[in-house]
Write a protein that holds these residues in place. Structure first.
Motif, PDB file in Angstrom:
ATOM      1  N   GLU A  39       0.831  -1.204   0.000  1.00  0.00           N
ATOM      2  CA  GLU A  39       0.000   0.000   0.000  1.00  0.00           C
ATOM      3  C   GLU A  39       0.873   1.265   0.000  1.00  0.00           C
ATOM      4  O   GLU A  39       1.821   1.362   0.774  1.00  0.00           O
ATOM      5  CB  GLU A  39      -0.905   0.006   1.236  1.00  0.00           C
ATOM      6  CG  GLU A  39      -1.848   1.176   1.311  1.00  0.00           C
ATOM      7  CD  GLU A  39      -2.796   1.240   0.119  1.00  0.00           C
ATOM      8  OE1 GLU A  39      -3.679   0.397   0.010  1.00  0.00           O
ATOM      9  OE2 GLU A  39      -2.616   2.161  -0.720  1.00  0.00           O
ATOM     10  N   ASN A  40       0.522   2.225  -0.864  1.00  0.00           N
ATOM     11  CA  ASN A  40       1.307   3.465  -0.941  1.00  0.00           C
ATOM     12  C   ASN A  40       0.558   4.695  -0.455  1.00  0.00           C
ATOM     13  O   ASN A  40       1.157   5.745  -0.236  1.00  0.00           O
ATOM     14  CB  ASN A  40       1.739   3.722  -2.395  1.00  0.00           C
ATOM     15  CG  ASN A  40       2.731   2.669  -2.848  1.00  0.00           C
ATOM     16  OD1 ASN A  40       3.636   2.323  -2.096  1.00  0.00           O
ATOM     17  ND2 ASN A  40       2.533   2.140  -4.052  1.00  0.00           N
ATOM     18  N   ILE A  41      -0.767   4.602  -0.323  1.00  0.00           N
ATOM     19  CA  ILE A  41      -1.545   5.788   0.054  1.00  0.00           C
ATOM     20  C   ILE A  41      -1.401   6.008   1.571  1.00  0.00           C
ATOM     21  O   ILE A  41      -1.646   5.085   2.358  1.00  0.00           O
ATOM     22  CB  ILE A  41      -3.020   5.597  -0.368  1.00  0.00           C
ATOM     23  CG1 ILE A  41      -3.069   5.494  -1.897  1.00  0.00           C
ATOM     24  CG2 ILE A  41      -3.897   6.717   0.149  1.00  0.00           C
ATOM     25  CD1 ILE A  41      -4.407   5.142  -2.470  1.00  0.00           C
ATOM     26  N   PRO A  42      -0.987   7.211   1.997  1.00  0.00           N
ATOM     27  CA  PRO A  42      -0.657   7.435   3.416  1.00  0.00           C
ATOM     28  C   PRO A  42      -1.775   7.060   4.388  1.00  0.00           C
ATOM     29  O   PRO A  42      -1.525   6.403   5.399  1.00  0.00           O
ATOM     30  CB  PRO A  42      -0.339   8.938   3.472  1.00  0.00           C
ATOM     31  CG  PRO A  42       0.107   9.280   2.091  1.00  0.00           C
ATOM     32  CD  PRO A  42      -0.660   8.389   1.166  1.00  0.00           C
ATOM     33  N   MET A  43      -3.025   7.505   4.128  1.00  0.00           N
ATOM     34  CA  MET A  43      -4.105   7.184   5.071  1.00  0.00           C
ATOM     35  C   MET A  43      -4.308   5.677   5.169  1.00  0.00           C
ATOM     36  O   MET A  43      -4.505   5.124   6.258  1.00  0.00           O
ATOM     37  CB  MET A  43      -5.410   7.862   4.616  1.00  0.00           C
ATOM     38  CG  MET A  43      -6.606   7.512   5.482  1.00  0.00           C
ATOM     39  SD  MET A  43      -6.385   7.970   7.210  1.00  0.00           S
ATOM     40  CE  MET A  43      -7.137   9.581   7.229  1.00  0.00           C
ATOM     41  N   ARG A  45      -2.066   3.390   4.631  1.00  0.00           N
ATOM     42  CA  ARG A  45      -0.923   2.815   5.376  1.00  0.00           C
ATOM     43  C   ARG A  45      -1.138   2.978   6.878  1.00  0.00           C
ATOM     44  O   ARG A  45      -0.842   2.077   7.667  1.00  0.00           O
ATOM     45  CB  ARG A  45       0.385   3.504   4.953  1.00  0.00           C
ATOM     46  CG  ARG A  45       0.848   3.111   3.557  1.00  0.00           C
ATOM     47  CD  ARG A  45       2.194   3.747   3.249  1.00  0.00           C
ATOM     48  NE  ARG A  45       3.247   3.164   4.074  1.00  0.00           N
ATOM     49  CZ  ARG A  45       3.967   2.100   3.708  1.00  0.00           C
ATOM     50  NH1 ARG A  45       3.739   1.525   2.552  1.00  0.00           N
ATOM     51  NH2 ARG A  45       4.892   1.640   4.501  1.00  0.00           N
ATOM     52  N   THR A  46      -1.692   4.138   7.279  1.00  0.00           N
ATOM     53  CA  THR A  46      -1.977   4.363   8.709  1.00  0.00           C
ATOM     54  C   THR A  46      -2.995   3.345   9.213  1.00  0.00           C
ATOM     55  O   THR A  46      -2.866   2.800  10.325  1.00  0.00           O
ATOM     56  CB  THR A  46      -2.524   5.797   8.920  1.00  0.00           C
ATOM     57  OG1 THR A  46      -1.556   6.707   8.427  1.00  0.00           O
ATOM     58  CG2 THR A  46      -2.807   6.085  10.377  1.00  0.00           C
ATOM     59  N   ASP A  49      -1.313   0.099   9.681  1.00  0.00           N
ATOM     60  CA  ASP A  49      -0.476   0.130  10.898  1.00  0.00           C
ATOM     61  C   ASP A  49      -1.349  -0.133  12.124  1.00  0.00           C
ATOM     62  O   ASP A  49      -0.938  -0.856  13.042  1.00  0.00           O
ATOM     63  CB  ASP A  49       0.210   1.495  11.045  1.00  0.00           C
ATOM     64  CG  ASP A  49       1.355   1.662  10.053  1.00  0.00           C
ATOM     65  OD1 ASP A  49       1.765   0.636   9.450  1.00  0.00           O
ATOM     66  OD2 ASP A  49       1.826   2.797   9.871  1.00  0.00           O
TER      67      ASP A  49
END
Ligand code: SF4
Length: 300
Positions: A39-43, A45-46, A49
């Motif tokens: 996954e590359n999209i920041p939200m 990825r959060t 996590d």
């Protein structure tokens, strides 16, 4: 069955049920880790996590992965030579109650229409038990699923006109997931059943959901549809948790049966990112092997 044997049998199923609430099965966890790593999209990825932190906290604290531990469902493939066939129903019920108290699991079961919560995840027809007889075997192969509220909401079954064919199946699946999928905490595990009527298609869709991720239908046309639907659903951009991302599903499994020429039944069962399922084989001497969580148990 004598009292000691019965207690041993209940404990095996109780521990198995409890375990599946705390650890994801190997296939589901591997699928999550795989799409999280890509996954590359920041939200998004959060969100992954958070999911991975949740898995690690559940493992560390020995507590369920999600507060909604669902309604417990058992699917028992019973060998005709398994010596405790008559006892299975009561043993599974006692195991569900004991797992609820000891893990603990959230008591979710409410009686039909009266909505009275029984407080222990047993009730009229609960835990749900489906039996299949296996000639020539002395084992009990038990699969378990925790049907959470949100992940059960998108479930649908419909009988199409046969000429609607693959296009009709795809339309029904896409519409269902677009309208309801976000309720089920994506990325989703999708089980699809193809049969004659609403009932058989629905049951086949549950069996499809329970099939390990990464396996394909033995029918080439059906296996091709699994791949096409997975690609199509992933392109919707729903996941994870509905915040948008590169993948919306962990798996699309289809179980198909030959059907009446005048009908095309389609059933859909959805599982969430926290799809809690397990598979154990219990032998006639009550020794057992846990099939679904070998890797999870190595690392616990
Ligand atoms: S859909 Fe799954 S992860 Fe979401 S609340 Fe329900 S059981 Fe938990």
């Amino acid at each position: 069955m004598d009292t000691l044997r019965r207690q041993e049998f209940v404990k095996v199923v109780k521990d198995f049920t409890s375990m599946a609430s705390i650890y994801l099965s190997d296939d589901v966890e591997a699928a999550i880790r795989d799409i999280a790593a890509r996954e590359n999209i920041p939200m998004a990825r959060t969100m992954y996590d958070c999911i991975l932190q949740d898995l690690s906290l559940a493992r560390e604290m020995k507590r369920p992965i999600c507060q909604d531990t669902g309604v417990i469902q058992y699917f028992a493939d019973v060998g005709t030579g398994f010596p405790y066939l008559d006892d299975i129903g009561e043993v599974l019920r006692d195991a569900a109650v004991a797992a609820t108290l000891e893990t603990p699991l959230r008591p979710n079961v409410v009686e039909p229409l009266g909505e009275h919560n029984t407080g222990n995840n047993a009730g009229y027809g609960a835990p749900y038990i489906e039996y299949d007889l296996v000639p020539g075997s002395t084992d009990l192969r038990l699969r378990m699923y925790m049907a959470g509220g949100g992940c059960s909401l998108p479930g649908r079954s419909k009988v199409l006109m046969p000429l609607e064919g693959v296009k009709g199946i795809k339309d029904f699946v896409y519409r269902t997931i677009v309208d309801w999928g976000v309720n089920a905490c994506p990325p989703l595990c999708i089980g699809i059943g193809l049969g004659t009527c609403a009932a058989t298609s629905a049951m086949l869709s549950k069996k499809a959901l329970l099939r390990p991720i990464g396996t394909h239908s033995e029918y080439p046309e059906v296996a091709k549809l699994e791949d096409e639907l997975k690609e199509g659903l992933n392109s919707l951009g729903i996941a994870p948790l509905g915040f948008g991302g590169s993948n919306s599903v962990l798996s699309v499994n289809i179980e198909a049966a030959a059907h009446h020429p005048a009908t095309l039944g389609v059933g859909i069962t959805t599982g969430c990112w926290a799809t809690r399922k397990g598979e154990i084989v219990i032998h006639k001497d009550l020794s057992y092997e846990i099939i679904s969580h070998a890797h999870a148990l190595e690392n616990c």
